[in-house]
Scaffold this active site. Structure first.
Site, PDB file in Angstrom:
ATOM      1  N   GLY A   1       0.838  -1.198   0.000  1.00 38.06           N
ATOM      2  CA  GLY A   1       0.000   0.000   0.000  1.00 38.06           C
ATOM      3  C   GLY A   1       0.868   1.240   0.000  1.00 38.06           C
ATOM      4  O   GLY A   1       2.052   1.197  -0.328  1.00 38.06           O
TER       5      GLY A   1
ATOM      6  N   ASP B   1     -10.661   1.949  13.300  1.00 36.47           N
ATOM      7  CA  ASP B   1     -10.643   1.588  11.869  1.00 36.47           C
ATOM      8  C   ASP B   1     -11.275   0.217  11.669  1.00 36.47           C
ATOM      9  O   ASP B   1     -10.750  -0.623  10.935  1.00 36.47           O
ATOM     10  CB  ASP B   1      -9.206   1.602  11.346  1.00 36.47           C
ATOM     11  CG  ASP B   1      -9.160   1.582   9.812  1.00 36.47           C
ATOM     12  OD1 ASP B   1     -10.198   1.882   9.192  1.00 36.47           O
ATOM     13  OD2 ASP B   1      -8.108   1.267   9.245  1.00 36.47           O
TER      14      ASP B   1
END
Length: 707
Positions: free
Chosen positions: A20, A150
C-alpha cells in the site's frame, strides 16, 4: 510478477501479499532454535517512510499496543524489529481472506452471506472489541482505554477454518500512547466511520460499535450503507446518518434484529449500546434462539467453497515457494535465530555488568546495526515498564549491545592457520553494509548477507561484489590489512525513472483502485508520478459491471491500461396474479425468478392463465435485481338463461349438485353444453343434454308420466 523468496533476518519472505502507500506485507516462515518453524506475516514500512519519525513512532505504537492484546479474535503480534534500514512487525498468519474480499466474491458468485453467518461474524468481532476496550495495563492495572478507530471489512480477517480476527491496531488510540493524533485529523476508512469521527470530534469506544453496525448492515442487506461517488459526499452522508430500513433489502430478518442494528447506528453515541459486550449479548440472543444449529464449520464450508479456486492456487504457490527455498537462506535464518536466542540469554545472565560493558563497547568500531531488537529488549522493557521513553530506548540499546557482544566474542581474532605447511596469518573481519541485508560474494563465492563475520588472509587482495535489491551493485578490490577488524560498504539507492499510467475502460467512468487503494478519479484519466519497474495492480469497478483488473510493471515514460468491463448478470423477479399463471421466455416456461440475464438486453415474456387474458411484456433489466408486477385480467364470458319444469315435479341436479326443485325459472349459465338430471321419488331419473347459447334459451319440460 513472481516474487523470489529471500532471507530477512531469522525469517524467509515467501511471497508479497500486498503493498500500500505506507507498508508492504509478506507471507513468511520463521526458523527458531531446535528446529522450531512456523508461518507468519511480516509487515514492513516502505523505505521512504522509515525516515519519517512521526510515522515510525506510530508504527512502533501499533506493535506496542497489539502485543498487549492476546485474544482469539485479535491477530497476535509477535515481533518488532529493524532490518535493512526498515522497521517491521511480525504477526500471526491467518490463512483466509479479509471481509471486503469475501463480500466482493460473494456478490460476484451470487452467493451472499446468510443472516446467521452475518450474526456469527459480528458477535466474534464484538468479543474481540470487548476484550480490547476492557484491557488494562499489565503492570499498573490502569485501563488502556483502547479504541481501534478503523473497524472496517479490510481489517476483519476470516480464516478458512471459520475463525474471525480483528487486525491492524496501527491507528488505535490509548490514554498512554506515545503518538497522539492531532485534533481534527481524520484516520480510518471513510465509509465505515462514525458521525463524530467524520466530523473530526473527540472519540470514545462507541465509535467502534457504529463501525461494527455498518459492517453488519452491509452483510445482511448486501448494500453499502455510506458509499458515495466522492470522499466528501461519503463523509457528509455519515454525518447526516440517514439509515434506510434493512427489511426492504432483506425481508428475512426480524424487526427485533433490525432494531438492534439501527440502535448501533444511532447518530448520537449516547443512543448506542453502552459497550461491545452489551451489543454482543443482544445479537447472541437472536443468534442462539433462531440459528442455534449454525457453527464454525458452516462458515468454514462457505468460505472454502467460495474460494475453492483461489485456495488451490495459493496452496500450489506456497508449495512451490517452499520447494525452491535456497538452502543458504535457510541456514542464514537459522543462524540469525540462534544468535538472537544466545544474545538474549547472554544479556539476561550479564545484566549486572551492563553499564561497564556498554562503556567499553561504545569505544569500539565493531558495534554495528543489529536486528530483531524486539525480543532482545523485551526483558528489559518489561522490567522497566514505568520508565520514560528515553530510558526504555536505552534498555533496548543495552540488550542489542549484549547480543552483538556474544556474537563477536565467538570470533577468533588474529588466529594463525597452516596452509600447505606454510604459516599464514588470518583474521576475522566484521562485514557490514548500509543498509543491512546485502548479498556478499568474495572471489565469485557467495558468503551470505550482511552483517556477517568471515576469516581473511592478511595482506591479500580479495574481490568483493555487494548487491541488494533497489541499490547499485558494488564491485571492489580490497586489500586486507594487518589488524583490520571491520569492512563496511555504503550502498547507493537506485534512482528509478518516473512514469505515468493512462487508464481507460469501456464503459467509462469506472472507479480506479491501485494497489488496494481507490484514487479520487474515474476513467479515462492519467496517473502521474509512478515509478518504473514497480508492480502496480489496477482494478476498475463500476456499478452493474464485474470488476476487472490488470497487473502492470511500467518500463516506459508512459504506459496504457485499457480494460473492458463485463456487465454483471441480472436477476428478474416476477410477482404475478393469479399465482397459478404460467410464465414463458422465448417460448419456454420459466419460474418466477430468472437469473443470469444480460443487462441492457431486451427480453420478451408471455404470461397466461385459464380464464384470463394472456399478456406479453418486453423487459430490459437495468440493474442486478429487476422486479416486475403483473396482474392478468379475467376474460369476459357470454351467458345464457333457461327455464326448467317437470310433470308432476322434480329435483334438478347439474354436475352432481342439486340446483333446485321445478319449476326453475331464468337459470343463468355460461355458454356451453350441460347435462341436467331430473329426479322424482316415484319415477326413474331422466337426463337431458342441453346446449346453452347466449341470451334466452328454449325451456326444458320433462313428463315422468309420459317420458
Amino acid at each position: 510478477m513472481n516474487f523470489k523468496s529471500k532471507a530477512y533476518g531469522k525469517y524467509i519472505l515467501l511471497d508479497r501479499i500486498a503493498v500500500g502507500g505506507m507498508a508492504e506485507v509478506f507471507k513468511a516462515k520463521t526458523f527458531g532454535v531446535h528446529g522450531f518453524k512456523r508461518f507468519l506475516v511480516i509487515k514492513r514500512i516502505l523505505p521512504h517512510l522509515s525516515q519519517d519519525e512521526e510515522f515510525v513512532e506510530m508504527f512502533i505504537d501499533e506493535a506496542k499496543i497489539a502485543v498487549e492484546l492476546s485474544h482469539a479474535n485479535i491477530c497476535q503480534v509477535s515481533d518488532l524489529g529493524k532490518l535493512e534500514g526498515n522497521y517491521f512487525i511480525a504477526m500471526e498468519y491467518i490463512n483466509g481472506k479479509d471481509l471486503r474480499a469475501i463480500l466482493k466474491k460473494a456478490t460476484q458468485a451470487q452467493n451472499p452471506i446468510s443472516v446467521p453467518m452475518a450474526l456469527y461474524i459480528s458477535i466474534e468481532i464484538l468479543k474481540g472489541l470487548d476484550y480490547a476496550h476492557s484491557k488494562k495495563d499489565t503492570f499498573s492495572g490502569e485501563a488502556l482505554n483502547l479504541i481501534h478507530r478503523d473497524i472496517s471489512p479490510q481489517n476483519i480477517m476470516l480464516s478458512f477454518d471459520g475463525e474471525v480476527k480483528i487486525v491492524d491496531f496501527g491507528i488505535a488510540k490509548t490514554e498512554s500512547k506515545i503518538h497522539r493524533t492531532q485534533a481534527g485529523v481524520l484516520k480510518g476508512k471513510f465509509g465505515y466511520m462514525s458521525p463524530e469521527q467524520a466530523a473530526g470530534l473527540e472519540l470514545d469506544q462507541k465509535t467502534d460499535l457504529f463501525s461494527t453496525g455498518i459492517i453488519l448492515y452491509e452483510m445482511i442487506t448486501g448494500q453499502r450503507l455510506f458509499h458515495e461517488d466522492s470522499d466528501f459526499k461519503t463523509l457528509e452522508a455519515i454525518k447526516n446518518c440517514k439509515v434506510p430500513s434493512l427489511i426492504q433489502y432483506n425481508p428475512n430478518i426480524s424487526e427485533k434484529l433490525e432494531k438492534i442494528i439501527l440502535k448501533s447506528l444511532s447518530k448520537d453515541p449516547k443512543d448506542r449500546f453502552e459497550s461491545a459486550q452489551s451489543m454482543q449479548v443482544e445479537l447472541s440472543k437472536i443468534f442462539f434462539n433462531h440459528y442455534a444449529n449454525f457453527s464454525t464449520k458452516d462458515l468454514s464450508g462457505y468460505l472454502q467453497d467460495l474460494f475453492k479456486a483461489e485456495i488451490k492456487v495459493e496452496q500450489e504457490n506456497l508449495k512451490r515457494a517452499l520447494d525452491t527455498l535456497n538452502i543458504k537462506h535457510i541456514e542464514q535464518a537459522e543462524k540469525a535465530a540462534q544468535s538472537d536466542h544466545d544474545s538474549t540469554l547472554s544479556a539476561l545472565n550479564n545484566s549486572q555488568n551492563t553499564q561497564s560493558i556498554v562503556r567499553n563497547l561504545t569505544k569500539s568500531t565493531i558495534v554495528q546495526k543489529s536486528v530483531g531488537f524486539f525480543h532482545k529488549a523485551k526483558s528489559f522493557i518489561l522490567g522497566f515498564k514505568n520508565l520514560n521513553l528515553k530510558q526504555k530506548v536505552s534498555a533496548v540499546l543495552i540488550a542489542l549491545t549484549f547480543s552483538f557482544l556474544t556474537y563477536s566474542l565467538l570470533g577468533n581474532f588474529g588466529k594463525k592457520q597452516t596452509k600447505d605447511k606454510v604459516s599464514v596469518v588470518t583474521q576475522d573481519i566484521a562485514i557490514s553494509s548500509d543498509p543491512a541485508g546485502a548479498n556478499i560474494i568474495v572471489d565469485n563465492e557467495e558468503k551470505g548477507f550482511t552483517p556477517l563475520n568471515l576469516p581473511f588472509e592478511v595482506n591479500k587482495v580479495y574481490e568483493f561484489k555487494v548487491s541488494l535489491d533497489g541499490y547499485n551493485e558494488i564491485v571492489d578490490q580490497v586489500l586486507i590489512k594487518p589488524g583490520q577488524r571491520n569492512l563496511k560498504f555504503d550502498l547507493e539507492q537506485k534512482v528509478m525513472p518516473s512514469t505515468s499510467l493512462f487508464i481507460d475502460s469501456v464503459p467509462q467512468d469506472a472507479k480506479i483502485n491501485i494497489n488496494g487503494e481507490f484514487i479520487n478519479r474515474v476513467t479515462p484519466t492519467t496517473v502521474y508520478k509512478l515509478t518504473q519497474g514497480t508492480e502496480y495492480n489496477i482494478i476498475l469497478e463500476k456499478e452493474g459491471f464485474k470488476p476487472q483488473g490488470q497487473t502492470i510493471i511500467p518500463q516506459k515514460n508512459i504506459e496504457e491500461v485499457f480494460l473492458k468491463l463485463e456487465p454483471t448478470p441480472s436477476t428478474v423477479k416476477i410477482n404475478i396474479t393469479p399465482e397459478s399463471a404460467k410464465i414463458y421466455l422465448d417460448g419456454k416456461e420459466v419460474g418466477k425468478t430468472i437469473e443470469n440475464l444480460e443487462p441492457s438486453k431486451s427480453y420478451t415474456f408471455k404470461f397466461s392463465a385459464p380464464g384470463y387474458v394472456s399478456v406479453s411484456r418486453e423487459i430490459t433489466p437495468s440493474n442486478s435485481l429487476f422486479e416486475l408486477d403483473i396482474a392478468l385480467k379475467r376474460k369476459a364470458v357470454a351467458k345464457g338463461v333457461i327455464n326448467l319444469s317437470a310433470i308432476p315435479w322434480a329435483n334438478v341436479k347439474l354436475n352432481g349438485k342439486k340446483i333446485g326443485t321445478t319449476p326453475i325459472l331464468n337459470y343463468s349459465l355460461n355458454v356451453g353444453t350441460y347435462t341436467f338430471v331430473f329426479e322424482h321419488q316415484d319415477f326413474k331419473p331422466i337426463s337431458k343434454k342441453v346446449k346453452i347459447t347466449k341470451g334466452q334459451n328454449n325451456p326444458i319440460i320433462v313428463n315422468f308420466e309420459n317420458p
